[in-house]
Design a protein around this motif. Structure first.
Motif, PDB file in Angstrom:
ATOM      1  N   LEU A   1      63.759-114.057 -15.961  1.00 25.72           N
ATOM      2  CA  LEU A   1      62.487-113.404 -15.957  1.00 25.72           C
ATOM      3  C   LEU A   1      62.556-112.840 -16.974  1.00 25.72           C
ATOM      4  CD1 LEU A   1      62.284-111.947 -12.300  1.00 25.72           C
ATOM      5  CD2 LEU A   1      61.220-114.171 -13.168  1.00 25.72           C
ATOM      6  N   ASN A   2      61.567-112.211 -17.947  1.00 25.95           N
ATOM      7  CA  ASN A   2      61.452-111.890 -19.426  1.00 25.95           C
ATOM      8  C   ASN A   2      59.759-110.752 -19.259  1.00 25.95           C
ATOM      9  OD1 ASN A   2      63.416-112.924 -20.845  1.00 25.95           O
ATOM     10  ND2 ASN A   2      62.373-114.572 -19.953  1.00 25.95           N
ATOM     11  N   VAL A   3      59.801-109.750 -19.945  1.00 23.54           N
ATOM     12  CA  VAL A   3      59.091-109.350 -19.946  1.00 23.54           C
ATOM     13  C   VAL A   3      57.996-109.987 -21.386  1.00 23.54           C
ATOM     14  CG1 VAL A   3      58.425-106.889 -21.245  1.00 23.54           C
ATOM     15  CG2 VAL A   3      60.132-106.633 -19.716  1.00 23.54           C
ATOM     16  N   GLY A   4      56.435-109.449 -20.447  1.00 22.78           N
ATOM     17  CA  GLY A   4      55.518-110.741 -21.348  1.00 22.78           C
ATOM     18  C   GLY A   4      55.680-110.638 -23.061  1.00 22.78           C
TER      19      GLY A   4
ATOM     20  N   ALA B   1      53.596-106.988 -24.145  1.00 26.37           N
ATOM     21  CA  ALA B   1      53.826-105.494 -23.080  1.00 26.37           C
ATOM     22  C   ALA B   1      53.796-105.011 -24.121  1.00 26.37           C
ATOM     23  CB  ALA B   1      55.090-105.529 -22.595  1.00 26.37           C
TER      24      ALA B   1
ATOM     25  N   GLU C   1      56.634-100.247 -22.303  1.00 27.87           N
ATOM     26  CA  GLU C   1      57.177-100.758 -21.628  1.00 27.87           C
ATOM     27  C   GLU C   1      58.606-101.480 -21.558  1.00 27.87           C
ATOM     28  OE1 GLU C   1      53.145-102.981 -19.118  1.00 27.87           O
ATOM     29  OE2 GLU C   1      53.291-103.583 -21.356  1.00 27.87           O
TER      30      GLU C   1
ATOM     31  N   SER D   1      60.635-102.977 -14.601  1.00 29.99           N
ATOM     32  CA  SER D   1      59.631-103.497 -15.345  1.00 29.99           C
ATOM     33  C   SER D   1      58.508-104.142 -14.535  1.00 29.99           C
ATOM     34  CB  SER D   1      59.867-104.878 -16.382  1.00 29.99           C
ATOM     35  OG  SER D   1      58.409-105.608 -17.104  1.00 29.99           O
ATOM     36  N   GLU D   2      57.084-103.743 -14.442  1.00 26.91           N
ATOM     37  CA  GLU D   2      56.649-104.430 -13.504  1.00 26.91           C
ATOM     38  C   GLU D   2      57.012-106.390 -13.704  1.00 26.91           C
ATOM     39  OE1 GLU D   2      51.599-105.132 -12.270  1.00 26.91           O
ATOM     40  OE2 GLU D   2      52.394-103.470 -14.552  1.00 26.91           O
ATOM     41  N   ASP D   3      56.354-107.013 -14.635  1.00 27.04           N
ATOM     42  CA  ASP D   3      56.632-108.162 -14.590  1.00 27.04           C
ATOM     43  C   ASP D   3      57.724-108.875 -14.270  1.00 27.04           C
ATOM     44  OD1 ASP D   3      54.551-107.910 -16.561  1.00 27.04           O
ATOM     45  OD2 ASP D   3      55.220-108.364 -18.177  1.00 27.04           O
TER      46      ASP D   3
ATOM     47  N   LYS E   1      57.724-108.515 -10.536  1.00 24.47           N
ATOM     48  CA  LYS E   1      56.736-109.464  -9.592  1.00 24.47           C
ATOM     49  C   LYS E   1      57.464-110.862  -9.374  1.00 24.47           C
ATOM     50  CE  LYS E   1      52.099-107.379 -11.280  1.00 24.47           C
ATOM     51  NZ  LYS E   1      51.219-108.231 -12.033  1.00 24.47           N
ATOM     52  N   GLY E   2      57.811-110.734 -10.926  1.00 22.88           N
ATOM     53  CA  GLY E   2      58.677-112.070 -10.985  1.00 22.88           C
ATOM     54  C   GLY E   2      59.759-112.080 -10.053  1.00 22.88           C
TER      55      GLY E   2
END
Length: 138
Positions: free
Chosen positions: A70-73, A76, A80, A86-88, A91-92
């Motif tokens: 998973l990576n932060v978008g 962002a 962030e 991180s929310e991403d 969620k992932g």
């Protein structure tokens, strides 16, 4: 094995025969049966023991573990990237967890023996998040 893939699926489900089930599923896919046709063919067998049938199918087709990178978008903001959770990423991680969670209903969703899922998020600094005993209450 008979020539009828749907008949073999019904027989394998009734007998809870893993090898026969997987062979019949492969043949059914090869012969072009879609999900609706298969569901209709199995409806009568499933009605006799819905929980047992669904548990059998879940155990064969749903992986017991998952791993995801998973990576932060990219969209962002800078701040962030600095947060610990991180929310991403959350969620992932939860999405990967629920993808392997069995979807078999229980008589009492609050009982101690319901299926539970566990999640660990590992970052460059080691384990950053652990969630244990996640259970669906639906």
């Amino acid at each position: 094995m008979s020539k009828d893939a749907l008949g073999d699926l019904r027989a394998a489900l009734e007998e809870r025969d893993e090898k026969k089930w997987l062979e019949a599923v492969a043949r059914g896919e090869k012969e072009g049966y879609d999900g609706d046709q298969i569901a209709e063919a199995l409806e009568e067998i499933i009605a006799q023991n819905p929980v047992g049938c669904h548990r059998f199918m879940e155990e064969l087709h749903r992986p017991p573990q998952a791993m995801a990178v998973l990576n932060v978008g990219q969209e962002a903001d800078e701040w962030e990237l600095q947060v610990h959770y991180s929310e991403d990423l959350i969620k992932g991680a939860l999405e990967a967890t629920w993808n392997v969670y069995p979807r078999v209903p229980h008589e009492d969703p609050w009982a101690d023996n319901v299926d539970k899922a566990h999640c660990e998020v590992v970052g460059s600094g080691g384990v950053t998040l652990k969630a244990s005993g996640l259970a669906s209450r639906f």
